[in-house]
Motif scaffolding. Structure first.
Motif, PDB file in Angstrom:
ATOM      1  N   ASP A  45      92.571  85.841  30.497  1.00 14.04           N
ATOM      2  CA  ASP A  45      92.541  84.384  30.579  1.00 14.04           C
ATOM      3  C   ASP A  45      93.740  83.823  29.817  1.00 14.04           C
ATOM      4  N   ASP A  46      94.079  82.645  30.119  1.00 13.28           N
ATOM      5  CA  ASP A  46      95.188  82.011  29.382  1.00 13.28           C
ATOM      6  C   ASP A  46      94.785  80.609  28.953  1.00 13.28           C
ATOM      7  N   ALA A  47      95.502  80.098  27.959  1.00 11.29           N
ATOM      8  CA  ALA A  47      95.311  78.722  27.473  1.00 11.29           C
ATOM      9  C   ALA A  47      96.685  78.081  27.344  1.00 11.29           C
ATOM     10  N   THR A  48      96.749  76.838  27.640  1.00 11.21           N
ATOM     11  CA  THR A  48      98.026  76.122  27.584  1.00 11.21           C
ATOM     12  C   THR A  48      97.954  75.018  26.533  1.00 11.21           C
ATOM     13  N   VAL A  49      98.946  74.968  25.720  1.00 13.02           N
ATOM     14  CA  VAL A  49      99.070  73.895  24.717  1.00 13.02           C
ATOM     15  C   VAL A  49     100.395  73.190  24.972  1.00 13.02           C
ATOM     16  N   THR A  50     100.363  71.913  25.143  1.00 11.76           N
ATOM     17  CA  THR A  50     101.603  71.137  25.356  1.00 11.76           C
ATOM     18  C   THR A  50     102.000  70.419  24.068  1.00 11.76           C
ATOM     19  N   VAL A  51     103.258  70.341  23.870  1.00 14.44           N
ATOM     20  CA  VAL A  51     103.800  69.612  22.709  1.00 14.44           C
ATOM     21  C   VAL A  51     104.192  68.222  23.174  1.00 14.44           C
ATOM     22  N   THR A  52     103.498  67.230  22.648  1.00 15.48           N
ATOM     23  CA  THR A  52     103.777  65.847  23.050  1.00 15.48           C
ATOM     24  C   THR A  52     104.894  65.247  22.194  1.00 15.48           C
ATOM     25  N   ASP A  53     105.581  64.355  22.803  1.00 16.63           N
ATOM     26  CA  ASP A  53     106.720  63.716  22.126  1.00 16.63           C
ATOM     27  C   ASP A  53     106.230  62.723  21.081  1.00 16.63           C
ATOM     28  N   VAL A  54     106.902  62.688  19.959  1.00 17.41           N
ATOM     29  CA  VAL A  54     106.654  61.693  18.914  1.00 17.41           C
ATOM     30  C   VAL A  54     107.898  60.813  18.832  1.00 17.41           C
ATOM     31  N   GLU A  55     107.686  59.532  18.967  1.00 16.10           N
ATOM     32  CA  GLU A  55     108.818  58.609  18.952  1.00 16.10           C
ATOM     33  C   GLU A  55     109.580  58.695  17.621  1.00 16.10           C
ATOM     34  N   PRO A  56     110.898  58.630  17.682  1.00 17.39           N
ATOM     35  CA  PRO A  56     111.689  58.686  16.445  1.00 17.39           C
ATOM     36  C   PRO A  56     111.525  57.389  15.633  1.00 17.39           C
ATOM     37  N   VAL A  57     111.734  57.526  14.348  1.00 19.06           N
ATOM     38  CA  VAL A  57     111.617  56.366  13.447  1.00 19.06           C
ATOM     39  C   VAL A  57     112.785  56.384  12.469  1.00 19.06           C
ATOM     40  N   ILE A  58     113.486  55.273  12.377  1.00 19.38           N
ATOM     41  CA  ILE A  58     114.508  55.128  11.333  1.00 19.38           C
ATOM     42  C   ILE A  58     114.206  53.876  10.516  1.00 19.38           C
ATOM     43  N   ALA A  59     114.724  53.848   9.307  1.00 18.08           N
ATOM     44  CA  ALA A  59     114.568  52.679   8.437  1.00 18.08           C
ATOM     45  C   ALA A  59     115.940  52.298   7.894  1.00 18.08           C
ATOM     46  N   VAL A  60     116.316  51.048   8.122  1.00 16.83           N
ATOM     47  CA  VAL A  60     117.612  50.539   7.651  1.00 16.83           C
ATOM     48  C   VAL A  60     117.381  49.694   6.401  1.00 16.83           C
ATOM     49  N   THR A  61     118.170  49.954   5.390  1.00 20.30           N
ATOM     50  CA  THR A  61     118.123  49.161   4.154  1.00 20.30           C
ATOM     51  C   THR A  61     119.521  48.616   3.876  1.00 20.30           C
ATOM     52  N   LYS A  62     119.603  47.309   3.706  1.00 18.65           N
ATOM     53  CA  LYS A  62     120.897  46.690   3.425  1.00 18.65           C
ATOM     54  C   LYS A  62     120.824  45.962   2.085  1.00 18.65           C
ATOM     55  N   THR A  63     121.816  46.171   1.228  1.00 21.25           N
ATOM     56  CA  THR A  63     121.872  45.494  -0.061  1.00 21.25           C
ATOM     57  C   THR A  63     123.252  44.873  -0.258  1.00 21.25           C
ATOM     58  N   ALA A  64     123.302  43.868  -1.139  1.00 20.93           N
ATOM     59  CA  ALA A  64     124.564  43.180  -1.451  1.00 20.93           C
ATOM     60  C   ALA A  64     124.826  43.270  -2.945  1.00 20.93           C
ATOM     61  N   ASP A  65     126.089  43.454  -3.304  1.00 19.70           N
ATOM     62  CA  ASP A  65     126.489  43.508  -4.706  1.00 19.70           C
ATOM     63  C   ASP A  65     127.808  42.771  -4.881  1.00 19.70           C
ATOM     64  N   PRO A  66     127.809  41.628  -5.554  1.00 20.28           N
ATOM     65  CA  PRO A  66     126.679  40.970  -6.194  1.00 20.28           C
ATOM     66  C   PRO A  66     125.854  40.175  -5.180  1.00 20.28           C
ATOM     67  N   THR A  67     124.704  39.677  -5.624  1.00 21.36           N
ATOM     68  CA  THR A  67     123.858  38.865  -4.745  1.00 21.36           C
ATOM     69  C   THR A  67     124.189  37.379  -4.861  1.00 21.36           C
ATOM     70  N   SER A  68     125.110  37.028  -5.745  1.00 23.83           N
ATOM     71  CA  SER A  68     125.564  35.637  -5.838  1.00 23.83           C
ATOM     72  C   SER A  68     127.017  35.625  -6.268  1.00 23.83           C
ATOM     73  N   VAL A  69     127.742  34.615  -5.818  1.00 19.03           N
ATOM     74  CA  VAL A  69     129.150  34.431  -6.179  1.00 19.03           C
ATOM     75  C   VAL A  69     129.344  32.985  -6.613  1.00 19.03           C
TER      76      VAL A  69
END
Length: 250
Positions: free
Chosen positions: A1-25
């Motif tokens: 007998d055989d069994a089948t397992v499929t690998v499902t796709d997981v959506e990619p995730v990125i996180a963008v972080t933006k900073t300023a130096d200095p935060t005031s002028v």
């Protein structure tokens, strides 16, 4: 007998972080270094390739500062770059700009994320300097004419100021004697001069003191004001008599 397992796709995730130096002028503005971090938070089997890095104010960041695309980012890793830009404006102004990173994972699934940074423009206090002189600085107690000169200088670092009035506490409003005429707009380090002549008298040993006050507003609507005084002393005049003697016959 055989069994089948499929690998499902997981959506990619990125996180963008933006900073300023200095935060005031300080107004009117200055250079700010923006740092962008793109983190790949996808599952361990998914690297992502960032193909676009765009700022909504400063445009395509490819080739700007240390930023460049495409960038291949392994899972649990990140890419960091920075660029500099000038932020300017009047006091109270703020600039918020958003950076967006986009690309795809190794299965071709699209991925994107955005973040923003805000920079404010801070007020630099304005100032003026009023200088008053008298010529001459002394007169006989019988009195004399004195020419008073008032110089009003804009000593602000960045603000233009508008001088509206110059008032003497003894002789009243002397604005009509000012050059250029009031109201007068002065850029930093510029000045105006008011000059008028008045006759004064007093007792020997006394001092005449009068104060001139200049006032107006800067280009942020803040009040500017300064005053200065001049002194004139009264010198003693020696007494003088004349004696005349006559005889009724020579």
């Amino acid at each position: 007998d055989d069994a089948t397992v499929t690998v499902t796709d997981v959506e990619p995730v990125i996180a963008v972080t933006k900073t300023a130096d200095p935060t005031s002028v300080d107004e009117p503005g200055g250079d700010v270094t923006f740092t962008v971090v793109v983190a790949n938070n996808s599952v361990s089997s998914d690297p992502v390739t960032i193909t676009n890095l765009v700022d909504d104010i400063h445009g395509d960041l490819n080739g700007n500062g240390t930023c460049s695309v495409p960038q291949l980012i392994a899972a649990d890793s990140s890419y960091t770059c920075s660029f500099s830009a000038n932020v300017s404006g009047n006091a109270g102004h703020s600039e918020t700009d958003t950076v967006t990173a986009s690309g795809a994972d190794d299965e071709g699934n699209p991925v994107s994320d955005s973040d923003f940074a805000t920079v404010t423009v801070e007020n630099v206090p304005s100032s003026i300097l009023t200088t008053k002189t008298a010529d001459p600085t002394s007169v006989p107690e019988t009195g004399g004419d004195i020419t008073f000169t008032i110089v009003v200088q804009n000593t602000s670092l960045v603000d233009t100021v508008t001088i509206n009035t110059v008032v003497d506490d003894v002789f009243g409003d002397v604005s009509a004697s000012c050059v250029p005429a009031l109201p007068s707009s002065l850029a930093p380090d510029e000045s105006l001069t008011c000059s008028f002549t008045e006759s004064i008298s007093g007792n020997a040993g006394e001092t005449h003191i009068n104060v001139a006050t200049a006032s107006g507003i800067d280009d942020d609507g803040n009040l500017v004001k300064d005053d200065d005084f001049a002194e004139v002393t009264f010198t003693d005049v020696l007494p003088d008599i004349t004696v005349s003697k006559t005889a009724n016959v020579s």
